[in-house]
Design an enzyme around this catalytic site. Structure first.
Site, mmCIF file in Angstrom:
data_model
loop_
_atom_site.group_PDB
_atom_site.id
_atom_site.type_symbol
_atom_site.label_atom_id
_atom_site.label_comp_id
_atom_site.label_asym_id
_atom_site.label_seq_id
_atom_site.Cartn_x
_atom_site.Cartn_y
_atom_site.Cartn_z
ATOM 1 N N HIS A 90 75.878 30.805 30.495
ATOM 2 C CA HIS A 90 75.056 29.979 31.368
ATOM 3 C C HIS A 90 75.915 28.965 32.123
ATOM 4 O O HIS A 90 75.653 28.677 33.295
ATOM 5 C CB HIS A 90 73.998 29.238 30.544
ATOM 6 C CG HIS A 90 73.041 30.152 29.850
ATOM 7 N ND1 HIS A 90 71.698 30.226 30.180
ATOM 8 C CD2 HIS A 90 73.210 31.039 28.838
ATOM 9 C CE1 HIS A 90 71.089 31.109 29.405
ATOM 10 N NE2 HIS A 90 72.002 31.613 28.582
ATOM 11 N N ASP A 139 68.684 25.000 34.177
ATOM 12 C CA ASP A 139 68.695 26.343 33.602
ATOM 13 C C ASP A 139 67.261 26.788 33.332
ATOM 14 O O ASP A 139 66.414 25.996 32.903
ATOM 15 C CB ASP A 139 69.498 26.329 32.293
ATOM 16 C CG ASP A 139 69.898 27.721 31.857
ATOM 17 O OD1 ASP A 139 69.001 28.524 31.528
ATOM 18 O OD2 ASP A 139 71.098 28.014 31.831
#
Length: 470
Positions: A17, A117
């Site tokens: 990520h 995110d």
């Protein structure tokens, strides 16, 4: 007062990520008109030892950190994932709210946009509460994201959960656009656990929460996933497809940054000595092996892979983290044939500079976990794949690699030494011509989309323009 926009980027605290979101941060700062604060957890911030060099390259990029609420010595590995997400919700959320509120009250350059995110939905709630625009960035494939959105439908139809004793090759209905493609074994791994399991519920809730953001960013490109993007489009006011981010960075920034972001965004230090080893190998002869930053395996399975690699007779470079083995205690002696076979044709390292390895002319194939970053990097480099998926989006990615894009082979759920040997020989010789025809075509599409006039190039411009209007 400086009216330039100020973006706060919040990744989920995991390697896969962080990397694409660091790439996005660099692209935004490259404009010289956008200030970016990249907010890591304290734990990961301490492991990213080259951030100052990145700030030097991009003066409007700043790094801050925030607690994830776990003790310093907590392993934070895959098996402790539920503890991490629980701690983030209870500890990180109020700290994030305080940080964002302070920015609005005290800062000379308050945050004007949060890019969060896609599995950090608390940031969406906090930003909206404080009147700050928020954009979600889901760091995996569009095809997997769409399957996650379809989970409620699969539950309603009684297709979930998938039991261990069920026919894993049965086709799945209920995911529009993937009819006749998805088998039970191709569904995300969470589909094999109970519906009331906190992990399953986490992904179910986080996926739906993304639609509360004002827009969605995806690290993909239109020509790769057009059919699935059309299904996602009604769920979001805007979708910015700006991938492959590693290729877009080279196109937009060029020599302004190293070929790879690994130096800046890797939680592990790469062993660059493997590049000299690659220099000594014949063109297209090496199988690069890496299962990413989270995968774990038993010693028995590790040995099966190793036997398959050696028995294939092909050269290989294997990046295997020290924490990969789940039962490394009481190690048995390595069989002589493996030692000798590796000495002759192979090299094992803890971590490799992956983009450079894939781009090296000696690399001819990639045995991968099918993580999305790795899949895109392989496409950009034009290197065909053998897929052994484990978690997250990897099951679906590998199915699309083998059956939709036809740029590799899928060996999910069955990966003994004989299978590994056969698949390597197929990829490197017997079935290579057909796979490379598809790979060459898709690699060209990836290059074209990040060039001036390409879809991802244009979509980044639109994102930058929209951020500037905030």
């Amino acid at each position: 007062m400086d009216q330039q926009p100020h973006v706060l980027i919040l990744p989920f605290p995991a390697q896969g990520h962080i990397k694409p979101m660091v790439g996005l941060a660099a692209l935004l700062c490259h404009t010289g008109r956008i200030h970016v604060t990249f907010l890591n957890t304290d734990h990961n911030h301490s492991r990213l030892t080259h951030l100052q060099a990145l700030s030097t390259l991009f003066p409007t990029l700043h790094f801050k950190s925030i607690s994830d609420g776990l003790p310093t010595d907590h392993p934070r590995t895959l098996q402790f994932f539920p503890e991490l997400i629980s701690s983030i919700k209870s500890v990180t959320k109020p700290l994030f709210r305080e940080l964002l509120a302070d920015s609005s009250r005290k800062s000379e350059r308050p945050v004007t946009c949060v890019i969060a995110d896609g599995i950090m939905s608390f940031a969406i709630d906090v930003a909206k509460e404080l009147g700050v625009r928020v954009i979600a960035f889901r760091t995996f494939s569009a095809c997997c994201l769409w399957s996650y959105f379809c989970l409620p439908n699969l539950i309603q139809e009684g297709q979930l959960p998938v039991g261990a004793d069920e026919d894993m090759d049965m086709m799945v209905a209920g995911v529009p656009g993937m009819e006749g493609l998805l088998r039970r074994r191709d569904l995300p791994r969470i589909c094999r656990i109970q519906l009331n399991d906190p992990l399953f519920q986490f992904f179910l809730v986080e996926t739906q929460a993304m639609t509360r953001a004002s827009a969605l960013i995806l690290n993909t490109f239109d020509d790769l996933e057009a059919s699935i993007l059309s299904h996602l489009a009604p769920l979001f006011s805007k979708i910015y497809t700006i991938g492959p981010l590693n290729a877009l960075m080279r196109s937009r920034i060029g020599d302004g940054v190293p070929r790879s972001l690994s130096t800046f965004s890797n939680l592990w230090e790469a062993d660059n000595s493997c590049m000299a080893w690659l220099d000594s190998q014949p063109l297209g002869s090496v199988v690069y092996v890496s299962f990413g930053s989270l995968a774990i395996m038993t010693r028995g399975f590790f040995m099966e892979l190793w036997h398959g690699l050696v028995n294939s007779g092909k050269r290989f470079l294997w990046a295997i983290r020290r924490d990969t083995l789940s039962d490394a205690k009481g190690e048995q002696a390595i069989p002589v044939e493996l030692q000798e076979g590796t000495k002759e044709r192979g090299l094992l390292v803890d971590w490799a500079p992956q983009e450079e390895v894939l781009a090296h002319p000696s690399t001819g194939g990639f045995l991968t976990h099918s993580g999305w970053n790795s899949t895109l990097e392989s496409i950009v480099a034009g290197v065909p794949m053998i897929c052994w998926p484990q978690i997250g989006d990897q099951q679906i990615n590998s199915r699309w690699v083998s059956e939709v894009w036809r740029i590799g082979l899928d060996i999910k759920d069955t990966c003994d030494r004989s299978t590994v040997e056969t698949m390597i020989r197929t990829l490197m010789k017997d079935g290579r011509e057909e796979i490379m025809m598809s790979m060459d075509r898709i690699a060209k599409l990836a290059r074209d989309c990040v060039g001036q006039g390409g879809s991802s190039y244009h979509n980044l411009d639109m994102l930058i323009e929209d951020i500037g209007k905030i």
